[in-house]
Each structure stands twice: as C-alpha cells, then as structure tokens.
Design a protein around this motif. Structure first.
Motif, short mmCIF file in Angstrom:
data_model
loop_
_atom_site.label_atom_id
_atom_site.label_comp_id
_atom_site.label_asym_id
_atom_site.label_seq_id
_atom_site.Cartn_x
_atom_site.Cartn_y
_atom_site.Cartn_z
N SER A 137 0.85 -1.19 0.00
CA SER A 137 0.00 0.00 0.00
C SER A 137 0.88 1.24 0.00
CB SER A 137 -0.94 0.00 1.21
OG SER A 137 -0.20 -0.03 2.42
N ASN B 95 1.21 5.62 1.17
CA ASN B 95 0.71 6.75 1.91
C ASN B 95 -0.15 7.61 0.99
OD1 ASN B 95 2.19 5.96 4.16
ND2 ASN B 95 3.93 7.27 3.65
N ASP B 96 -1.22 8.17 1.53
CA ASP B 96 -2.04 9.09 0.74
C ASP B 96 -1.21 10.26 0.24
OD1 ASP B 96 -4.43 7.71 0.89
OD2 ASP B 96 -5.01 8.66 2.78
N GLY B 97 -1.41 10.62 -1.02
CA GLY B 97 -0.80 11.82 -1.57
C GLY B 97 0.69 11.74 -1.81
N PRO C 60 -4.32 3.81 -2.49
CA PRO C 60 -5.26 4.52 -1.62
C PRO C 60 -6.30 5.28 -2.42
CG PRO C 60 -3.16 5.66 -1.68
CD PRO C 60 -2.96 4.36 -2.39
N SER D 136 -7.12 8.34 -2.58
CA SER D 136 -6.62 9.56 -3.21
C SER D 136 -5.56 9.27 -4.26
CB SER D 136 -6.05 10.50 -2.15
OG SER D 136 -4.94 9.89 -1.49
N ARG D 137 -5.25 7.98 -4.38
CA ARG D 137 -4.18 7.51 -5.28
C ARG D 137 -2.86 8.23 -4.97
NH1 ARG D 137 -8.61 7.40 -8.89
NH2 ARG D 137 -7.98 9.24 -10.07
N PHE D 138 -1.92 8.16 -5.86
CA PHE D 138 -0.64 8.85 -5.68
C PHE D 138 -0.13 9.26 -7.06
CE2 PHE D 138 0.17 4.25 -5.64
CZ PHE D 138 1.03 4.10 -6.71
N SER E 297 -8.18 2.02 -7.06
CA SER E 297 -9.14 3.05 -6.65
C SER E 297 -9.63 3.87 -7.84
CB SER E 297 -8.51 3.96 -5.58
OG SER E 297 -8.28 3.25 -4.39
#
Length: 422
Positions: free
Chosen positions: A341, A343-345, A372, A374-376, A400
């Motif tokens: 996974s 981290n957001d952003g 996540p 908000s993806r990256f 996502s």
C-alpha cells in the motif's frame, strides 16, 4: 576454617579413627579447635545473615541463613555509573564466580563500574561483552552481578524479561568510513560508531519488544551491504540515512536482498537507496517484508534490483516518497497474502528510463496491491519499459479507479487464474 587433624598427629590431613578395646587400638583425640571452630563458623554465618541471636532452640538457623542470601546481597551506595557496596562479611579480593545481588540506588546512563568493600572498581558488562547501555541498571531494581575474572557481568542484561528493557528511545550510529563493529554504536565517531548495518541490527535485537524505538543512524556512504532482521520479535527499528539526499546512503544486497524485515517485527526505512549486485543469484530485491512483518518507507530511492524493489511476502509494505533509478524485476510485488500500500498523496518518481522484467505491479497467490483512494502521483511514467501489471492466482490489484493505465509501462497488463485488476 581449616581442617584440624587429631591431637598429637603431625599429618595435617590425617583421618580420625575409632578406638577398639578388643585390640587395644586408641581412638583419635579431638583437639579443641575441631569442635570450637565449626561451631564458630556456623554461628558467624547465622549472624552475618542478620538472623536472630544463635539459639539452641532453633536448629534450622543455618538453613534460614542460606535462604536469606544476605551474605550475597548489598545496597548500592555509589553514584551514577559508579556502583559501590559493602556486604558482610567484607570481601578482601575478587574471585571468579563471585555472585552478588545489588539493590541499585540510581539508573545508569552508560558504561558502569562496580567496587565491593573498597576494592578496585571493575567494569560491568552485558552478556555480549559490551558496556552497559542506559537504564540497564534501573533505580530500585535488584539484579545479579557475577565476576568472570576480569569484569562483572550483569546477568540478563539485554535479555527479554531481564535487565536491558528499553525505558526510552535509543540511538545507534553506523559510519562505514570510520566505524568498527567492535564499537558500541553510541556516537558517530571513530571510537563508538559501528561499520555495518547488520551489526547495529544485532545489537538492537538484544532488546525485547517495547513501545520504544531504536533508531539506527547511517552516515553517508555508498558501501553499505544488505541487512536483515531476525525472525523473533524485537523492538521497533528505524533505519535513517540522509533524508534530504537519500542517494548519498546506498545499501547493496550482495547476491541477496538489500533490506529484509521478517517475523512479527516493524521496520521503518528513510533516506536510503537500495540496490543489488548485477545478475545477483536468488531474488535480489530492495525493500522486503516477510512472514508477518510490517515495513514502512519514505524518502527512499532504488538502483538496479534483480528482483522487486518493493516486495510483500505474507507481510505488509507501506510506501512513501520513492524514486526509481535502475532496472528491476518488478517495481511492486505482492504474493502469498502479502499487502503493498501507499501513503495518501505520496509521489513515485521514475528519474530515468528503466525496464521492468515482469511487470510494474505484480500480485499473485493471494497477494494484494492496494492504491489509496486519493491515489498517488507517478512522475515520468513514460520512463518505464515493460508490462504495466500482472494479477494471477487470486492476486488482486486495486487502483481506486485509476484504470488500466494507472501503472506505467509499454505493455498492457494481464490477469489470469483468478487474478483481479480493478
């Protein structure tokens, strides 16, 4: 007390013999010392152990004296890192195997020495021969010290359930240029810094699990070799290099992975670059978590990796900011119920053209890759040559809503044998 031979016999080891009237054999005559001295020694032992006045009405006082253990006990009367005690009877010399339990007056802050009855101060060491760490001795604790002929060893120091329990965060310093693995790692200088990360991991795992963190600080160097944690549970570990310039701290797996955390352990890596030797035998990955472990990364980079840069094998990998600069088998690989996974952003940057051997994102045998909500951001996705993704044998890749082109690559992704990409 010495052996007192029969009265009038010159042999100091002569036995006592019984008289035999039938043959006219005289029995041995006990000298007064053979009766008085054993009594005196027993009485002194009873008194030294702080029991009541010796009494013929209690014929268990010797046993009670042994139970009390007071002749092997002392209260520390020294200062921080310099212990001193005066047990009864007074000790006149140290001897190998000497054991004493000490009620500590203060907690130590580092290397510690001990003196008994005014004798020369002797170093106190941990079970691995190194100096004590902060709080190995804690105020109010009773701990066992055993003299080995040169030093006192603090029994259990660094062992689970004994001394060496972490009571605060701890720092260990590694400097490949000036360090030495015979040092203690307590400072970043030639007298204290370690040379190799693996030695720091070994020292860290002397401690049992706790809520505190041991941070291993890496000085800039391109010469560090790969490291791994043991499978048994240990403390939380953070390996931190140069967060602003992670390219200055390079960890290379020599025909193996660069960084591995295994078992029910947590490891955080930041400010480092991982790589493997070219054409390395075996998997040769970058950041690897296996068998129930959790790995966090942030502000990291990767060079050439024979296998995956990030790999989750029955474990969890959480990825922060990262820059790819070398070819790899996979950028992200999860299998056997592992989870990758982000981290957001966060951002993932492909700094220059690279080729992935299998796929950018690869999930198989129940492994999951989860982007996540908000993806990256993936910077310079056009720099990746190879398949975008592969999901097989019930592996899942969730973007996502990012779509089939979320992961970079020049070849369309594929699914098969129960694999899912959504």
């Amino acid at each position: 007390m010495k052996y007192n031979q029969p009265y009038g016999v010159s042999d100091t080891n002569a036995p006592y013999i019984n008289g035999d009237p039938s043959t006219g054999q005289m029995g041995s005559i006990p000298p007064a010392a053979s009766i008085e001295y054993p009594q005196r020694e027993i009485v002194n032992f009873i008194s030294d152990n702080g029991l009541a006045t010796p009494d013929n009405g209690d014929l268990h006082q010797l046993s009670k004296g042994i139970q009390s253990g007071l002749t092997q006990f002392g209260v520390d009367g020294g200062v921080v890192n310099q212990m001193s005690l005066n047990p009864t009877p007074a000790l006149t010399a140290y001897y190998r195997g000497l054991r004493v339990y000490i009620l500590a007056a203060t907690s130590n802050t580092g290397a510690t020495v001990l003196s008994i009855n005014g004798l020369t101060f002797k170093p106190v060491k941990r079970r691995d021969g190194t100096d004590l760490k902060a709080n190995d001795v804690t105020a109010g604790s009773i701990q066992l010290y055993v003299y080995d002929g040169t030093n006192f060893q603090l029994s259990g120091a660094g062992m689970s359930g004994g001394a060496g329990l972490l009571t605060q965060n701890l720092d260990i310093y590694v400097n490949y240029a000036i360090g030495n693995d015979a040092n203690d790692g307590t400072a970043n200088d030639a007298s204290h810094a370690l040379k190799n990360i693996q030695r720091a991991i070994s020292l860290a795992y002397i401690y049992p699990p706790s809520q505190y963190t041991i941070t291993i600080h890496l000085a800039d160097s391109a010469s560090y070799t790969g490291f791994s944690t043991p499978y048994w549970s240990g403390p939380n570990i953070k390996v931190t290099g140069n967060v602003a310039n992670p390219q200055n701290v390079v960890v290379t797996g020599q025909n193996t992975h660069a960084c591995i955390v295994s078992g029910v352990n947590t490891l955080t890596c930041e400010g480092i670059t991982v790589a493997t030797t070219n054409n390395a035998a075996g998997p040769g990955g970058g950041f690897i978590a296996t068998n129930g472990a959790t790995l966090f990364t942030n502000n990291t980079r990767s060079g050439y990796c024979t296998g995956a840069v990030f790999e989750a094998y029955q474990a969890n990998v959480n990825i922060g900011v990262h820059t790819f600069t070398g070819n790899c088998g996979e950028m992200y690989w999860s299998f056997l119920n592992g989870l990758i996974s982000w981290n957001d952003g966060t951002t993932q940057t492909i700094a220059n053209p690279i080729t992935v051997g299998s796929a950018c994102a690869y999930a198989t045998q129940g492994g999951a890759i989860s982007v996540p909500p908000s993806r990256f951001t993936i910077n310079n996705p056009g720099n990746v040559t190879g398949a975008k993704y592969y999901a097989g044998m019930n592996g899942t890749i969730g973007t996502s809503g990012g779509g089939v082109n979320f992961f970079p690559g020049t070849v369309a992704g594929t699914t098969q044998t129960g694999g899912q990409y959504v």
